[in-house]
Scaffold this motif. Structure first.
Motif, PDB file in Angstrom:
ATOM      1  N   ASP A  39       0.812  -1.222   0.000  1.00 32.74           N
ATOM      2  CA  ASP A  39       0.000   0.000   0.000  1.00 32.74           C
ATOM      3  C   ASP A  39       0.843   1.270   0.000  1.00 32.74           C
ATOM      4  OD1 ASP A  39      -2.287  -1.579   0.117  1.00 32.74           O
ATOM      5  OD2 ASP A  39      -2.194  -1.682   2.307  1.00 32.74           O
ATOM      6  N   CYS A  40       2.158   1.094  -0.138  1.00 33.73           N
ATOM      7  CA  CYS A  40       3.064   2.252  -0.075  1.00 33.73           C
ATOM      8  C   CYS A  40       3.840   2.351  -1.387  1.00 33.73           C
ATOM      9  CB  CYS A  40       4.020   2.090   1.112  1.00 33.73           C
ATOM     10  SG  CYS A  40       5.351   3.306   1.156  1.00 33.73           S
ATOM     11  N   SER A  41       3.977   3.542  -1.886  1.00 30.55           N
ATOM     12  CA  SER A  41       4.749   3.752  -3.111  1.00 30.55           C
ATOM     13  C   SER A  41       6.225   3.828  -2.744  1.00 30.55           C
ATOM     14  CB  SER A  41       4.293   5.040  -3.807  1.00 30.55           C
ATOM     15  OG  SER A  41       5.049   5.250  -4.973  1.00 30.55           O
ATOM     16  N   VAL A  42       6.899   2.665  -2.828  1.00 26.47           N
ATOM     17  CA  VAL A  42       8.315   2.618  -2.458  1.00 26.47           C
ATOM     18  C   VAL A  42       9.159   3.398  -3.461  1.00 26.47           C
ATOM     19  CG1 VAL A  42      10.286   1.094  -2.072  1.00 26.47           C
ATOM     20  CG2 VAL A  42       7.999   0.421  -1.269  1.00 26.47           C
ATOM     21  N   VAL A  43       8.913   3.123  -4.717  1.00 34.08           N
ATOM     22  CA  VAL A  43       9.682   3.821  -5.760  1.00 34.08           C
ATOM     23  C   VAL A  43       9.331   5.308  -5.730  1.00 34.08           C
ATOM     24  CG1 VAL A  43      10.116   4.014  -8.241  1.00 34.08           C
ATOM     25  CG2 VAL A  43       9.797   1.759  -7.190  1.00 34.08           C
ATOM     26  N   GLY A  44      10.364   6.118  -5.703  1.00 31.88           N
ATOM     27  CA  GLY A  44      10.178   7.560  -5.637  1.00 31.88           C
ATOM     28  C   GLY A  44      10.345   8.114  -4.236  1.00 31.88           C
ATOM     29  N   ALA A  45      10.246   7.239  -3.233  1.00 30.18           N
ATOM     30  CA  ALA A  45      10.395   7.695  -1.855  1.00 30.18           C
ATOM     31  C   ALA A  45      11.875   7.826  -1.497  1.00 30.18           C
ATOM     32  CB  ALA A  45       9.714   6.723  -0.896  1.00 30.18           C
ATOM     33  N   ARG A  46      12.159   8.673  -0.529  1.00 28.71           N
ATOM     34  CA  ARG A  46      13.525   8.827  -0.029  1.00 28.71           C
ATOM     35  C   ARG A  46      13.834   7.646   0.881  1.00 28.71           C
ATOM     36  NH1 ARG A  46      15.632  11.818   4.516  1.00 28.71           N
ATOM     37  NH2 ARG A  46      17.821  12.447   4.174  1.00 28.71           N
ATOM     38  N   PHE A  47      14.971   6.996   0.635  1.00 32.15           N
ATOM     39  CA  PHE A  47      15.341   5.791   1.381  1.00 32.15           C
ATOM     40  C   PHE A  47      15.292   6.029   2.885  1.00 32.15           C
ATOM     41  CE2 PHE A  47      18.567   3.174   3.490  1.00 32.15           C
ATOM     42  CZ  PHE A  47      18.148   1.894   3.135  1.00 32.15           C
ATOM     43  N   LEU A  48      15.855   7.179   3.331  1.00 30.19           N
ATOM     44  CA  LEU A  48      15.914   7.452   4.763  1.00 30.19           C
ATOM     45  C   LEU A  48      14.558   7.838   5.343  1.00 30.19           C
ATOM     46  CD1 LEU A  48      19.341   9.315   4.960  1.00 30.19           C
ATOM     47  CD2 LEU A  48      18.815   6.959   5.652  1.00 30.19           C
ATOM     48  N   ASP A  49      13.571   8.094   4.475  1.00 31.90           N
ATOM     49  CA  ASP A  49      12.207   8.299   4.956  1.00 31.90           C
ATOM     50  C   ASP A  49      11.489   6.959   5.133  1.00 31.90           C
ATOM     51  OD1 ASP A  49      12.520  11.023   4.995  1.00 31.90           O
ATOM     52  OD2 ASP A  49      11.668  11.323   2.984  1.00 31.90           O
ATOM     53  N   LEU A  50      11.932   5.968   4.377  1.00 33.27           N
ATOM     54  CA  LEU A  50      11.353   4.630   4.500  1.00 33.27           C
ATOM     55  C   LEU A  50      11.959   3.866   5.666  1.00 33.27           C
ATOM     56  CD1 LEU A  50      11.327   3.482   0.751  1.00 33.27           C
ATOM     57  CD2 LEU A  50       9.336   4.127   2.132  1.00 33.27           C
ATOM     58  N   PHE A  51      13.255   4.015   5.862  1.00 34.35           N
ATOM     59  CA  PHE A  51      13.983   3.214   6.844  1.00 34.35           C
ATOM     60  C   PHE A  51      14.714   4.102   7.845  1.00 34.35           C
ATOM     61  CE2 PHE A  51      13.690   0.550   3.082  1.00 34.35           C
ATOM     62  CZ  PHE A  51      13.289  -0.659   3.597  1.00 34.35           C
ATOM     63  N   GLU A  52      14.753   3.611   9.077  1.00 37.25           N
ATOM     64  CA  GLU A  52      15.612   4.188  10.108  1.00 37.25           C
ATOM     65  C   GLU A  52      16.892   3.364  10.134  1.00 37.25           C
ATOM     66  OE1 GLU A  52      15.729   4.769  14.987  1.00 37.25           O
ATOM     67  OE2 GLU A  52      13.973   3.869  14.001  1.00 37.25           O
ATOM     68  N   VAL A  53      18.027   4.036  10.062  1.00 37.43           N
ATOM     69  CA  VAL A  53      19.310   3.331  10.101  1.00 37.43           C
ATOM     70  C   VAL A  53      19.726   3.183  11.563  1.00 37.43           C
ATOM     71  CG1 VAL A  53      21.720   3.328   9.358  1.00 37.43           C
ATOM     72  CG2 VAL A  53      19.946   4.276   7.851  1.00 37.43           C
ATOM     73  N   LEU A  54      19.773   1.941  12.038  1.00 37.51           N
ATOM     74  CA  LEU A  54      20.154   1.668  13.420  1.00 37.51           C
ATOM     75  C   LEU A  54      21.673   1.588  13.570  1.00 37.51           C
ATOM     76  CD1 LEU A  54      17.438  -1.058  14.187  1.00 37.51           C
ATOM     77  CD2 LEU A  54      17.328   1.410  14.602  1.00 37.51           C
ATOM     78  N   ARG A  55      22.329   1.048  12.564  1.00 38.22           N
ATOM     79  CA  ARG A  55      23.794   0.987  12.541  1.00 38.22           C
ATOM     80  C   ARG A  55      24.248   1.182  11.108  1.00 38.22           C
ATOM     81  NH1 ARG A  55      25.358  -4.297  16.261  1.00 38.22           N
ATOM     82  NH2 ARG A  55      24.350  -3.582  18.182  1.00 38.22           N
ATOM     83  N   PRO A  56      25.247   2.017  10.885  1.00 35.23           N
ATOM     84  CA  PRO A  56      25.879   2.918  11.854  1.00 35.23           C
ATOM     85  C   PRO A  56      24.909   4.015  12.295  1.00 35.23           C
ATOM     86  CG  PRO A  56      26.626   3.395   9.638  1.00 35.23           C
ATOM     87  CD  PRO A  56      25.788   2.172   9.519  1.00 35.23           C
ATOM     88  N   ARG A  57      25.153   4.569  13.431  1.00 33.61           N
ATOM     89  CA  ARG A  57      24.262   5.558  14.011  1.00 33.61           C
ATOM     90  C   ARG A  57      24.413   6.918  13.326  1.00 33.61           C
ATOM     91  NH1 ARG A  57      22.016   3.790  18.722  1.00 33.61           N
ATOM     92  NH2 ARG A  57      22.949   1.924  19.679  1.00 33.61           N
ATOM     93  N   ARG A  58      23.354   7.708  13.489  1.00 32.18           N
ATOM     94  CA  ARG A  58      23.344   9.101  13.052  1.00 32.18           C
ATOM     95  C   ARG A  58      23.602   9.251  11.550  1.00 32.18           C
ATOM     96  NH1 ARG A  58      25.711   9.015  17.991  1.00 32.18           N
ATOM     97  NH2 ARG A  58      27.790   8.833  17.103  1.00 32.18           N
ATOM     98  N   VAL A  59      23.014   8.354  10.773  1.00 34.41           N
ATOM     99  CA  VAL A  59      23.068   8.490   9.315  1.00 34.41           C
ATOM    100  C   VAL A  59      21.893   9.343   8.879  1.00 34.41           C
ATOM    101  CG1 VAL A  59      22.904   7.289   7.112  1.00 34.41           C
ATOM    102  CG2 VAL A  59      24.266   6.317   8.970  1.00 34.41           C
ATOM    103  N   MET A  60      22.172  10.500   8.313  1.00 35.70           N
ATOM    104  CA  MET A  60      21.108  11.443   7.984  1.00 35.70           C
ATOM    105  C   MET A  60      21.089  11.799   6.494  1.00 35.70           C
ATOM    106  SD  MET A  60      19.824  11.818  10.958  1.00 35.70           S
ATOM    107  CE  MET A  60      18.697  13.157  10.665  1.00 35.70           C
ATOM    108  N   SER A  61      22.093  11.328   5.739  1.00 34.70           N
ATOM    109  CA  SER A  61      22.175  11.730   4.329  1.00 34.70           C
ATOM    110  C   SER A  61      22.702  10.568   3.499  1.00 34.70           C
ATOM    111  CB  SER A  61      23.094  12.942   4.167  1.00 34.70           C
ATOM    112  OG  SER A  61      24.420  12.596   4.505  1.00 34.70           O
TER     113      SER A  61
END
Length: 339
Positions: A39-61
């Motif tokens: 139900d979600c349009s994966v294509v076109g979405a920003r990767f970091l908006d779809l996923f939280e990066v747990l490791r390595p920490r503080r990945v924002m870009s």
């Protein structure tokens, strides 16, 4: 190799993958990833908006994502269900490929998303683990089915052990257990001993098949006259015991006995012949015997039955402590001589 050819190749080799452009947006997603978020349009979405990066920490870009040591990532969906993944990232000339083919928990893959072997590359170890899960599930299902059959067979065997095969009523073993349970739980009850009059004459004149038919009809009548929670048991050839839990009203019990006597005196047809019987009954209340032993209550009901037969048959008597077995029908006399 064109971008389309690369996407097709990746879909075959690692169907749980994402292709990112230089800005970190998803430009292509494997079929399995799309299945995880239908139900979600994966294509076109920003990767970091779809996923939280747990490791390595503080990945924002995207730049920090590309700097991950050895390209190893621990990810988690930001929306529900927040499934976690282990992933590997491979940089491209402009962007990157994120492979999560063996990064999902198989419990999540099977339980939450219903993934199967078709959703993984043939070389993934997940395929072997999925086969093990399927084999375990099949074995557990077979075990459950076997347990159900065994439990059914056990219940059937127990039911047969406590059932009179001719009439379908409870037998003496079942009666003893029921009386023990009521006495142990201090449940008040009445116990009625019923003996058929003239039953021996039916057997002697029309044969045992006629006698069996009469017993089956008598069982049906007793079940019809009594309540659903009463117990009707056949304890001898033509002897029955009825247990009435939480019923000690003498007028009500006497009314039941009279109704039963009336029904039993109605001729029973068999092969064009009429089988004529009647019933004599003796009743004892559970609080009439000190100590409340089942055997004592059965004996007291038997004495009341003897009194009913001695009084002319087709009658009903309540137990009285003064009752004794009359010499003419004492316990030394075979029961069939009283029919």
């Amino acid at each position: 190799m064109t971008e389309e050819e690369l996407a097709e190749l990746l879909d075959q080799l690692c169907p749980m993958h994402l292709m990112l452009n230089a800005t970190g947006h998803v430009i292509e997603a494997g079929g399995t990833i799309r299945k995880l978020r239908p139900d979600c349009s994966v294509v076109g979405a920003r990767f970091l908006d779809l996923f939280e990066v747990l490791r390595p920490r503080r990945v924002m870009s995207m730049e920090e994502l590309l700097d991950a040591p050895d390209g190893r990532l621990h990810l988690r969906f930001r929306d529900d269900p927040q499934t976690s993944f282990k992933a590997s990232l491979a940089p491209l000339a402009e962007g990157a490929v994120v492979n999560m083919s063996f990064g999902i928990s198989l419990l999540d893959a099977v339980g939450a998303y219903g993934l199967s072997a078709a959703d993984f590359a043939h070389t993934d170890l997940a395929i072997e683990l999925l086969y093990l899960i399927e084999a375990k599930s099949a074995a557990m299902e077979a075990s459950r089915n076997l347990n159900v059959r065994l439990q059914g067979a056990k219940i059937a065997a127990e039911e047969q052990a406590f059932t009179d095969t001719l009439t379908g009523l409870k037998n003496r073993r079942a009666l003893d257990l029921i009386l023990q349970r009521y006495l142990a739980a201090s449940v008040p009850f009445a116990l009625m001993h019923v003996d058929l009059d003239y039953f021996k004459t039916v057997n002697d004149t029309l044969g045992h098949a006629a006698g069996d038919h009469v017993l089956q009809e008598v069982a049906r009548i007793m079940v019809d006259v009594t309540r659903s929670d009463d117990t009707v048991a056949r304890v001898g050839g033509d002897e029955f015991v009825i247990v009435f839990p939480k019923l000690r009203d003498r007028k009500q019990l006497d009314a039941i006995a009279k109704r039963l006597i009336e029904r039993l005196e109605t001729p029973i047809g068999y092969n064009g012949e009429e089988c004529r019987i009647s019933g004599s009954m003796g009743t004892v209340l559970s609080d009439q015997q000190a100590g409340g032993e089942a055997g004592e209550l059965l004996h007291a009901a038997d004495l009341a039955l003897y009194a009913a037969k001695h009084g002319g048959r087709a009658g009903h008597r309540f137990f009285d402590p003064s009752m004794t077995a009359p010499p003419a029908i004492s316990s030394a006399v075979p029961r069939d001589r009283m029919n």
